[in-house]
Design a protein around this motif. Structure first.
Motif, short mmCIF file in Angstrom:
data_model
loop_
_atom_site.label_atom_id
_atom_site.label_comp_id
_atom_site.label_asym_id
_atom_site.label_seq_id
_atom_site.Cartn_x
_atom_site.Cartn_y
_atom_site.Cartn_z
N ASP A 1 0.85 -1.30 0.03
CA ASP A 1 -0.03 0.09 0.04
C ASP A 1 0.89 1.07 -0.21
N HIS A 2 0.86 2.01 -1.14
CA HIS A 2 1.57 3.35 -1.02
C HIS A 2 1.20 4.49 -0.19
N PHE A 3 -0.23 4.18 -0.04
CA PHE A 3 -1.02 5.32 0.87
C PHE A 3 -1.07 6.65 0.09
N ASP A 4 -0.67 6.58 -1.26
CA ASP A 4 -0.55 8.12 -1.93
C ASP A 4 -2.04 8.74 -2.16
N ASP A 5 -2.94 7.97 -1.85
CA ASP A 5 -4.35 8.24 -2.10
C ASP A 5 -4.90 8.97 -0.83
N VAL A 6 -4.30 8.71 0.44
CA VAL A 6 -4.73 9.22 1.55
C VAL A 6 -4.73 10.72 1.75
N PRO A 7 -5.73 11.37 1.89
CA PRO A 7 -5.92 12.76 1.89
C PRO A 7 -5.13 13.30 3.22
N VAL A 8 -4.15 14.11 3.10
CA VAL A 8 -3.32 14.72 4.36
C VAL A 8 -3.61 16.34 3.96
N ALA A 9 -3.46 16.79 5.41
CA ALA A 9 -3.29 18.20 5.46
C ALA A 9 -1.99 18.59 6.05
N LEU A 10 -1.46 19.17 5.06
CA LEU A 10 0.17 19.68 5.28
C LEU A 10 -0.02 21.06 5.80
N THR A 11 0.11 21.36 6.75
CA THR A 11 0.08 22.77 7.66
C THR A 11 1.49 23.00 7.86
N VAL A 12 2.48 23.19 6.76
CA VAL A 12 3.84 23.46 6.82
C VAL A 12 4.25 24.59 5.65
N PRO A 13 5.32 25.19 5.92
CA PRO A 13 5.60 26.21 5.11
C PRO A 13 5.95 25.82 3.68
N THR A 14 5.73 26.74 2.65
CA THR A 14 5.65 26.27 1.40
C THR A 14 6.71 25.26 0.99
N ALA A 15 7.91 25.66 1.17
CA ALA A 15 9.14 25.05 0.90
C ALA A 15 9.32 23.66 1.39
N GLN A 16 8.66 23.54 2.77
CA GLN A 16 8.89 22.39 3.31
C GLN A 16 7.50 21.52 2.56
N ARG A 17 6.62 22.03 2.25
CA ARG A 17 5.49 21.54 1.63
C ARG A 17 5.88 20.68 0.12
N SER A 18 6.82 21.52 -0.60
CA SER A 18 7.23 20.82 -1.80
C SER A 18 8.14 19.60 -1.53
N VAL A 19 8.87 19.58 -0.44
CA VAL A 19 9.86 18.33 -0.16
C VAL A 19 8.80 17.23 0.17
N LEU A 20 7.85 17.57 1.20
CA LEU A 20 7.01 16.40 1.52
C LEU A 20 6.08 15.72 0.47
N GLU A 21 5.80 16.84 -0.45
CA GLU A 21 4.98 16.21 -1.61
C GLU A 21 5.86 15.38 -2.49
N ALA A 22 7.02 15.72 -2.55
CA ALA A 22 8.01 14.93 -3.26
C ALA A 22 8.35 13.55 -2.58
#
Length: 153
Positions: free
Chosen positions: A62-83
């Motif tokens: 299970d990759h869990f890539d379809d799980v809806p997450v709420a990332l309340t982090v700064p934009t730069a960190q968001r791009s890292v976590l999305e990667a």
């Protein structure tokens, strides 16, 4: 009453053979994941994501890539976590490789700090699988080893 309303928000946790997984859910999105020593007294144990975690821990891919997450982090960190969410099941990447994937220069000290901070402060490990990145993430090392072991078999 909507039958899914009970799982749209709250704290949910379940003990498994090798670890305890706790989820914080708000408006149907995972806002936090942790791995406490024990199931909190105020946590409910019935949530479809915990069923998926149980199957994952039993060896189901299970990759869990379809799980809806709420990332309340700064934009730069968001791009890292999305990667990080795009690192394939069963694979690991270096922090340097992740930095490049996320559009950062791994040779730049500030960029590297941004990537490392994003990993350490990942609010939803497992669903943003920092255990697939070599180095320090928010997933405790003993749990990260377990996840990597499951994904390599």
């Amino acid at each position: 009453m909507d039958p899914d309303a009970a799982t749209d928000a709250g704290i949910f946790a379940r003990a498994f053979d090798d670890c305890v997984v706790e989820l914080g859910v708000a408006s149907g999105r995972v806002v936090g994941v942790s791995f406490p020593d024990d199931v909190p007294d105020d946590a409910a144990s019935d949530h479809p994501l915990l069923d998926r975690v149980a199957a994952y821990l039993a060896g189901e891919h299970d990759h869990f890539d379809d799980v809806p997450v709420a990332l309340t982090v700064p934009t730069a960190q968001r791009s890292v976590l999305e990667a990080v969410r795009n690192v394939p099941y069963g694979e690991t990447v270096s922090v340097e490789r992740l930095a490049r994937i996320a559009g950062f220069d791994p040779e730049d000290d500030e960029d590297r700090r941004t990537v490392e901070t994003a990993l350490r402060e990942n609010p939803v490990p497992l669903f943003v699988p920092d255990h697939r990145v070599e180095g320090t993430g928010a997933t405790p090392e003993r749990v990260a080893r377990l996840f990597r072991s499951l994904e390599s078999s």
